[in-house]
Design an enzyme around this catalytic site. Structure first.
Site: not given
Ligand code: ATR
Length: 281
Positions: A70, A92, A107, A135
Site C-alpha cells: 500500500k 488501496n 479503508d 492499519a
Molecule cells: P499494520 O500495517 O497491520 O498496522 P504494523 O505496521 O506491523 O502492521 O503495525 C502493527 C501494530 O500492532 C503496531 O502498532 C504494533 O505495536 P508496536 O508499534 O509497539 O510494535 C501493534 N502490535 C502488534 N502486536 C501487539 C501486541 N501483542 N500488543 C500490542 N500491540 C501490538
C-alpha cells in the site's frame, strides 16, 4: 445482438494473495448491477510491484492493493492522490483516468460505514484507537471527517502514535483539537468506541491493552475478523464494552467504496456480507 465488448479487468495485488476475499466480494457487487467484469488475484514479486502494476494497466481498469504494497502504491501514484490517500500515507485503490494512474484509500471509509451499519455512528463519539501501524494510520482521517468528538491513538511503542498524530496534523492543522496520542500505560479515560488496529489478532492473540473504561452503549471493534469472536472482542466485553464486532463489515465496506470509485454506483453490502460470514463459518 449479443454484447461482444470484452469484460473490463479488475484485480487485487499483494504478496501473499491467495487468501484474498476481494474477487468474491467484487463479483457479487457486479452481479447486483449486471456488470460484466473480471476480477483476479495478482501475486506481485516483493521486488516487482511497480512492473506488475504497469503490465496490468496495459488493458486493466482498476486494482485493489493489499499488504505489503500500500505504501509503494502511494509512491507510484505521485501527485494524483486523493486527500484520504494522502492522509493515510497509503493507497488501496488504483485506476486510470486519461491515461494517468490515480489512487485513493478506502479503508477508513469502509470502517466508518461499518460503524454506521452496526448502529455506532462515530459522530460526536469519544474513540480510542489501539495500534499505530499502517492499519491505524489508514483510518484516522476518516474517523475525524466523520465528526468524532475525540480520537486518541495509543500504541505499545508510544513514539509511533505521536508520529501518526504529527503527520495528520501537518496535513490538517484543524485535526489537532480532536486528535491526541499516547502509550498503553496512559490513564486514558472513558470511551464510546474502542478499535483494535494492532496486528495481534492476525495470530489470534490478545494485544497488550490499555486500562480503558467503556461508556454505556459502547462498542469494541476489532479491525480483523474470524469465524469466532476475537480475543480482543472477548476481553473488551469482560472489561465492560456493551457490544463487540469484528472487521468483516469493514472489509466489505472498503470494497464497496472502491467499487463506487470504479463504477459510480453504491453496492448493497448486506447480502455480500451475509454470504461471506456464512463462508468463513
Ligand atoms: P499494520 O500495517 O497491520 O498496522 P504494523 O505496521 O506491523 O502492521 O503495525 C502493527 C501494530 O500492532 C503496531 O502498532 C504494533 O505495536 P508496536 O508499534 O509497539 O510494535 C501493534 N502490535 C502488534 N502486536 C501487539 C501486541 N501483542 N500488543 C500490542 N500491540 C501490538
Amino acid at each position: 445482438m449479443p454484447d461482444t465488448t470484452p469484460a473490463k479487468r479488475y484485480g487485487v495485488i499483494g504478496h501473499p494473495i491467495e487468501h484474498s476475499r476481494s474477487p468474491q466480494i467484487h463479483t457479487q457487487f457486479a452481479s447486483q448491477f449486471n456488470l460484466a467484469l473480471s476480477y483476479e488475484r495478482i501475486l506481485a514479486p516483493l521486488d516487482g510491484f511497480s512492473a506488475t502494476v504497469e503490465a496490468f494497466f496495459k488493458d486493466g481498469s482498476g486494482l485493489n492493493v493489499t499488504l505489503p504494497f500500500k505504501e509503494q502504491a502511494y509512491d507510484l501514484v505521485g501527485p494524483r492522490l486523493s486527500r484520504r490517500a494522502r492522509m493515510a500515507g497509503a493507497v488501496n485503490t488504483l485506476w486510470l483516468e486519461e491515461g494517468q494512474l490515480h489512487g485513493c484509500n478506502t479503508d477508513g471509509v469502509g470502517l466508518c460505514s461499518d460503524l454506521l451499519r452496526v448502529g455506532h455512528n462515530p459522530e460526536g463519539k469519544r474513540i480510542l484507537l489501539i495500534g499505530a501501524g499502517g492499519a491505524s494510520r489508514g483510518v484516522v482521517f476518516p474517523l475525524l471527517e466523520a465528526g468524532c468528538e475525540m480520537l486518541h491513538i495509543i500504541n505499545r511503542t508510544s513514539a509511533k502514535a505521536y508520529d501518526i498524530r504529527e503527520q495528520v496534523v501537518a496535513l490538517d492543522p484543524d485535526a489537532s483539537r480532536r486528535l491526541s496520542a499516547g502509550g498503553l500505560d496512559d490513564h486514558c479515560g472513558d470511551w464510546d468506541i474502542v478499535i483494535n488496529a494492532t496486528s495481534a489478532s492476525l495470530n489470534q492473540n490478545l494485544p497488550e491493552l490499555p486500562d480503558a473504561r467503556y461508556r454505556s452503549n459502547s462498542l469494541a471493534y476489532d479491525m480483523f475478523y474470524a469465524s469466532e469472536p476475537t480475543a480482543f472482542m472477548r476481553a473488551a466485553e469482560q472489561a465492560g464494552a456493551t457490544h463487540s464486532k469484528d472487521g468483516l463489515g469493514m472489509l466489505v465496506g472498503q470494497a464497496a467504496a472502491s467499487f463506487q470509485i470504479w463504477h459510480g454506483v453504491e453496492a448493497d453490502v448486506e447480502p455480500v456480507l451475509a454470504k461471506l460470514r456464512q463462508d468463513i463459518g
